[in-house]
Design an enzyme around this catalytic site. Structure first.
Site: not given
Length: 450
Positions: A37, A39, A177, A424
């Site tokens: 899997g 990081t 970041g 909707h």
């Protein structure tokens, strides 16, 4: 053992490539020294989104009474959050391992190292192979390896944050970041006092000024303190000494360095003559300068995204198997899981001949019902009305960006895409309205004055 393909690294790129290769009939070995899997599953995407989901629920308590929900003395238990995170990660990791084995892939639990272009070591076991795919991923980086930052080894990184709860009411995050902003959003939402120290002029500098400024204002209203244009002087585990506007100040709290990630390249590349610098150089087919060696994901540069790594692996494997490419690597969405979410694909700034359609979420019934009607959906088309970009800053943006990516990849015009009936009430209607607005025909946007 001899293999058609040997893959180094079992993250999203590695395990996806292994499963696809096996399904295409290639005898495949997958080498991973840690958990399958990579990081994303173990120290990134899934753990952070688990934490953020709990924080989102807790933060929403401020609106509960107005929605008719009365709950007194609501508390948060971070130990329970982390227990749930571990349970989810284990469940998904076990699922990946089951899929890998079911596909007939040979899994080696060892460090993968290239001995030569046709030999890979899995620990002490030598595997001969026709092709190699490098999917070694990335790791947390320091701010500048050429200018060591005093105290960087004393503070927490993103892996540390996800390992266990931080027992400090004050949090100091260094960076502006995606990783830094998502962590800031989490800690603010669970009630910590958080300071985000940014060396640049604004957070998320890679994104538009619109998103950066609006998200910054929302985070500040939620209690986040943002210090921009700061120079880091010295870091300690419980404080950061910075210089701002010519003056020095100390910000106290558990310090987290969230400066992004760098490629992991310690896998014997030089033994096979593979060209690399900060990352491995590849062509449009993920092939390196060595004809039988490929690379994908964070190890090969490009967007550091799990889905980009997986797409790159599929591309490499299809080329190796002699099949036509199925992936379009030029169209890759990216998402930031704040509140509201941010999702981008293609162009985000209109050119001189481009057109733009924009829908504000304040007019979305479903967003209002959900209590998060801030933000917008923006669609960009070229001079021929073909959809070339999308910028979503709204509730469920990460769930909707796929429709925009499909429009770009299939070269749909705004007129064609808007002809699709959007149900909707949904947040997805905002995409349809933005597409209609390209031609000024959106229903829930006031007509522009003539």
């Amino acid at each position: 053992m001899h293999y058609d393909l040997t893959i180094i690294g079992g993250g999203p790129g590695g395990y996806t490539g292994a499963i696809r290769a096996a399904k295409l009939g290639l005898k495949t070995a997958l080498i991973e020294q840690r958990d399958l899997g990579g990081t994303c599953l173990n120290r990134g995407c899934i753990p952070t989104k688990t934490l953020l989901h709990s924080a989102e629920i807790f933060s929403a308590r401020k609106e509960w009474e107005s929605m008719g929900v009365i709950a007194a003395d609501v508390k948060i238990d971070e130990n329970k959050i982390y227990e749930r995170k571990d349970k989810i990660v284990n469940q998904l990791r076990n699922g990946v391992e089951t899929l890998v084995k079911a596909a007939g892939v040979d899994l080696y639990r060892a460090k993968g190292y290239i001995k030569d272009k046709n030999t890979v070591l899995a620990g002490d076991t030598a595997l001969t192979t026709n092709y190699i795919l490098i999917a070694t991923g990335s790791k947390p980086q320091e701010f500048d390896p050429n200018r060591p930052l005093p105290g960087i080894d004393e503070v927490l990184n993103s892996d540390d944050v996800l390992n266990a709860p931080i027992n400090d009411d004050n949090i100091v995050i260094i960076g502006g970041g995606v990783i830094a902003v998502e962590f800031a959003s989490y800690f603010v939402s669970i009630g910590r006092s958080v300071t985000l120290i940014v060396t640049g002029e604004r957070i998320l500098r890679a994104l538009s000024t619109d998103i950066s400024n609006q998200l910054g204002m929302i985070l500040k209203r939620n209690g986040l303190k943002i210090i921009t244009s700061a120079k880091i002087k010295r870091l300690y585990k419980d404080k950061a000494v910075i210089e701002v506007g010519g003056g020095e100040q100390t910000v106290e709290g558990a310090v987290i360095a969230a400066a992004g990630r760098v490629s992991v390249l310690d896998c014997g590349l030089e033994n096979a003559g593979v060209t690399y610098g900060k990352y491995i150089e590849v062509d449009e087919n993920m092939r390196t300068n060595v004809n039988n060696i490929y690379a994908c994901g964070d190890a090969a540069g490009g967007p550091q995204l799990a889905h980009y790594a997986a797409a790159g692996a599929v591309t490499a494997v299809e080329i190796i198997a002699g099949k036509p490419k199925s992936m379009d690597m030029s169209v890759c969405p990216s998402c930031i899981y704040t509140q509201p979410e941010v999702a981008l694909v293609g162009k985000t700034t209109a050119g001189e001949t481009d057109k733009t359609g924009k829908f504000l979420m304040g007019a979305s019934g479903k967003a209002i019902v959900g209590g998060l009607n801030r933000g917008y959906v923006k669609i960009i088309t070229d001079a021929n009305d073909v959809v070339v970009g999308g910028e979503l800053f709204c509730l469920r943006a990460s769930d909707m960006i796929g429709e925009v990516a499909l429009c770009i990849q299939k070269k749909f015009t705004a007129h064609e895409a808007a002809a699709v009936i959007h149900p909707h009430p949904t947040v997805m209607e905002a995409v349809g309205e933005a597409l209609e607005d390209v031609h000024g025909m959106a229903t829930h946007i006031p007509a522009k004055a003539k």
